[in-house]
Design a protein around this motif. Structure first.
Motif, short mmCIF file in Angstrom:
data_model
loop_
_atom_site.label_atom_id
_atom_site.label_comp_id
_atom_site.label_asym_id
_atom_site.label_seq_id
_atom_site.Cartn_x
_atom_site.Cartn_y
_atom_site.Cartn_z
N ASP A 186 -32.46 27.28 -16.25
CA ASP A 186 -32.40 28.64 -15.72
C ASP A 186 -31.61 28.69 -14.42
O ASP A 186 -30.83 29.64 -14.18
CB ASP A 186 -33.82 29.17 -15.48
N LYS A 187 -31.82 27.69 -13.57
CA LYS A 187 -31.07 27.63 -12.31
C LYS A 187 -29.57 27.52 -12.56
O LYS A 187 -28.76 28.23 -11.95
CB LYS A 187 -31.57 26.46 -11.48
N ARG A 188 -29.22 26.64 -13.46
CA ARG A 188 -27.80 26.47 -13.79
C ARG A 188 -27.23 27.74 -14.40
O ARG A 188 -26.09 28.14 -14.10
CB ARG A 188 -27.63 25.30 -14.76
N SER A 189 -28.03 28.40 -15.25
CA SER A 189 -27.55 29.65 -15.87
C SER A 189 -27.32 30.72 -14.82
O SER A 189 -26.33 31.47 -14.87
CB SER A 189 -28.57 30.13 -16.90
N ALA A 190 -28.25 30.84 -13.85
CA ALA A 190 -28.08 31.84 -12.79
C ALA A 190 -26.84 31.56 -11.95
O ALA A 190 -26.09 32.49 -11.60
CB ALA A 190 -29.33 31.85 -11.91
N ILE A 191 -26.63 30.27 -11.64
CA ILE A 191 -25.44 29.92 -10.86
C ILE A 191 -24.17 30.25 -11.62
O ILE A 191 -23.23 30.85 -11.09
CB ILE A 191 -25.48 28.44 -10.47
N ILE A 192 -24.16 29.88 -12.89
CA ILE A 192 -22.96 30.15 -13.70
C ILE A 192 -22.75 31.65 -13.85
O ILE A 192 -21.61 32.15 -13.78
CB ILE A 192 -23.10 29.47 -15.07
N ARG A 193 -23.86 32.42 -14.04
CA ARG A 193 -23.73 33.86 -14.18
C ARG A 193 -23.22 34.49 -12.89
O ARG A 193 -22.36 35.38 -12.90
CB ARG A 193 -25.09 34.46 -14.57
N ALA A 194 -23.74 34.02 -11.76
CA ALA A 194 -23.28 34.56 -10.47
C ALA A 194 -21.81 34.23 -10.23
O ALA A 194 -21.02 35.07 -9.76
CB ALA A 194 -24.14 34.01 -9.33
N GLN A 195 -21.45 33.01 -10.57
CA GLN A 195 -20.05 32.63 -10.42
C GLN A 195 -19.16 33.47 -11.33
O GLN A 195 -18.06 33.89 -10.95
CB GLN A 195 -19.88 31.14 -10.72
N GLY A 196 -19.63 33.72 -12.55
CA GLY A 196 -18.87 34.55 -13.47
C GLY A 196 -18.70 35.98 -12.97
O GLY A 196 -17.63 36.57 -13.06
N GLU A 197 -19.80 36.56 -12.40
CA GLU A 197 -19.71 37.91 -11.88
C GLU A 197 -18.76 37.98 -10.68
O GLU A 197 -18.00 38.93 -10.52
CB GLU A 197 -21.10 38.41 -11.49
N ALA A 198 -18.87 36.95 -9.81
CA ALA A 198 -17.96 36.93 -8.66
C ALA A 198 -16.52 36.81 -9.10
O ALA A 198 -15.61 37.51 -8.57
CB ALA A 198 -18.34 35.77 -7.73
N LYS A 199 -16.30 35.96 -10.08
CA LYS A 199 -14.93 35.80 -10.59
C LYS A 199 -14.46 37.09 -11.25
O LYS A 199 -13.29 37.51 -11.09
CB LYS A 199 -14.91 34.64 -11.59
N SER A 200 -15.37 37.74 -11.97
CA SER A 200 -15.02 39.00 -12.63
C SER A 200 -14.66 40.07 -11.60
O SER A 200 -13.69 40.83 -11.75
CB SER A 200 -16.17 39.47 -13.51
N ALA A 201 -15.46 40.19 -10.53
CA ALA A 201 -15.17 41.16 -9.48
C ALA A 201 -13.83 40.89 -8.81
O ALA A 201 -13.06 41.79 -8.50
CB ALA A 201 -16.30 41.16 -8.45
#
Length: 325
Positions: free
Chosen positions: A251-266
Motif C-alpha cells: 500500500d505504501k509503495r502504491s501511494a508513492i507511485i500514485r502520488a508520483q504519477g499525479e505529480a508527473k501528470s500535473a
C-alpha cells in the motif's frame, strides 16, 4: 460216559456262512482302508504327513488328492496364503513421549480338522497413559511352503501365536526409540520401512515370510495434540502478521507511485497548457461530450444552463481560451 465215539451231525450250509463272514470282514477292512487312505489339499494350502514310525516326512504335498496309509499316517494341512496381523505394544519414543501401538493381531491359524480361523488379541489398560500415541500397524505374513516340516517340528500348528507377538513387540520398541513424536509424523514412511526391514529379518529365522508392513493409523494423545494445534495456530498467526506487513508495504509503495504519477501528470498538463493554449479548449470539449452523453442516457428530461455545463461550444475560441489564461 465215553463221548469219543459220539458222532456230531453236520450243520447244513456251515461252510458257506463262514465264507460269507470272512468275505464281509475283508470287504469292511477294504472299504475302511479306501475311505481313510485319501485326503484332499485345498487351494492355497500345503500338506505334510506325520508317520507313526518315522515321524514327520520331509515332503510337502501340493494341492489335490493324495494317498496315505490309514492309522499309520496323518496329514497336517497349512494355509500358505498371506494373512493380516495386528499387535498391541507399548513403548517410549526418543523424547520419552509415551507411545502406544494399537495394532489388531488377527492370526488366522488354520486348524487341522476344521480349518477354522482363530483370532488372538491383546489389550492394554490405557487409563494411566493420558498422553499416548496410537499407531496402527498392518502386517501380512505367510509360512514358507518348503519349510513346513521344520515349522511343524519347531513351532507346531499355531506358529503365529508363538512367534509374531514377541518379535513385533521387540521390533516396535527398538525402532520407535530412535524417533521422537514429531518424527513419527514427518518420517512415517521411513519408520514403516525400518520396521519392515527388521521384521523381515527376524521372521526369516522362523521360516515366516512378510509380504507387507504398513502403518495404517497414527493418533496422538490430548497433550501432544493440543501442543501441535497451538503450534499450528502460532504459525498461522505469524503468517497472518507477515501478510499484513507485506500488504502495508505494498500500500505504501502504491501511494508513492500514485502520488508520483499525479505529480508527473500535473507537470505534463502544465507544460501542455503553456505550450498550447488550445489544450484547455480540448478538455472542455471532452467534458461537454461526457455531460451530454450522461444526460442523453437519462430517462428524465433535464433543462440546464449551457454556460454552467460547458455546453456553449459555439462561443469557444482559441482566442478566448488564450485570453482566459
Amino acid at each position: 460216559m465215553n463221548f469219543n465215539n459220539v458222532k456230531v451231525p453236520k450243520v447244513p450250509g456251515g461252510g458257506a456262512a463262514s465264507a460269507l463272514i470272512k468275505l464281509g470282514i475283508v470287504g469292511g477292512l477294504g472299504l475302511y482302508g479306501a475311505m481313510n487312505s485319501l485326503y484332499n489339499v485345498e487351494g492355497g494350502h500345503r500338506a505334510i504327513v506325520f508317520n507313526r514310525i518315522v515321524g514327520v516326512k520331509d515332503k510337502v504335498y501340493p494341492e489335490g488328492t493324495h494317498l496315505m496309509v490309514p492309522w499309520f499316517e496323518r496329514p497336517v494341512i497349512y494355509d500358505v496364503r498371506a494373512r493380516p496381523h495386528l499387535v498391541e505394544s507399548t513403548s517410549g519414543s526418543r523424547d520419552l513421549q509415551m507411545t502406544v501401538y494399537l495394532v489388531v493381531l488377527r492370526c488366522a491359524d488354520t486348524a487341522i480338522d476344521t480349518g477354522s480361523l482363530a483370532t488372538y488379541s491383546m489389550r492394554l489398560n490405557l487409563a494411566f497413559l493420558p498422553g499416548y500415541v496410537k499407531i496402527g500397524l498392518r502386517v501380512l505374513t505367510r509360512p514358507v511352503p518348503d519349510q513346513l516340516p521344520t515349522i511343524y517340528r519347531t513351532l507346531g500348528e499355531n506358529y503365529n501365536e508363538r512367534v509374531l507377538p514377541s518379535i513385533i513387540h521387540e521390533t516396535l520398541k527398538a525402532v520407535v526409540a530412535q524417533y521422537n513424536a514429531s518424527q513419527l509424523i514427518t518420517q512415517r514412511e521411513s519408520v514403516s520401512r525400518e520396521i519392515r526391514k527388521i521384521l523381515t529379518e527376524r521372521a526369516a529365522n522362523f521360516n515366516i515370510a512378510l509380504d507387507d508392513v504398513s502403518i495404517t493409523s497414527l493418533t496422538f494423545g490430548r497433550e501432544f495434540t493440543a501442543a501441535i494445534e497451538a503450534k499450528q495456530v502460532a504459525a498461522q498467526e505469524a503468517e497472518r502478521a507477515k501478510f499484513v506487513v507485506e500488504k502495508a508495504e505494498q500500500d505504501k509503495r502504491s501511494a508513492i507511485i500514485r502520488a508520483q504519477g499525479e505529480a508527473k501528470s500535473a507537470q505534463l498538463i502544465g507544460q501542455a497548457i503553456a505550450n498550447n493554449p488550445a489544450f484547455i479548449t480540448l478538455r472542455k470539449i471532452e467534458a461537454s461530450r461526457e455531460i451530454a452523453q450522461t444526460i442523453a442516457n437519462s430517462a428524465n428530461r433535464v433543462f440546464l444552463n449551457s454556460n454552467d455545463l460547458l455546453l456553449n461550444l459555439q462561443e469557444m475560441t482559441l482566442e478566448s481560451a488564450s485570453g482566459g489564461k
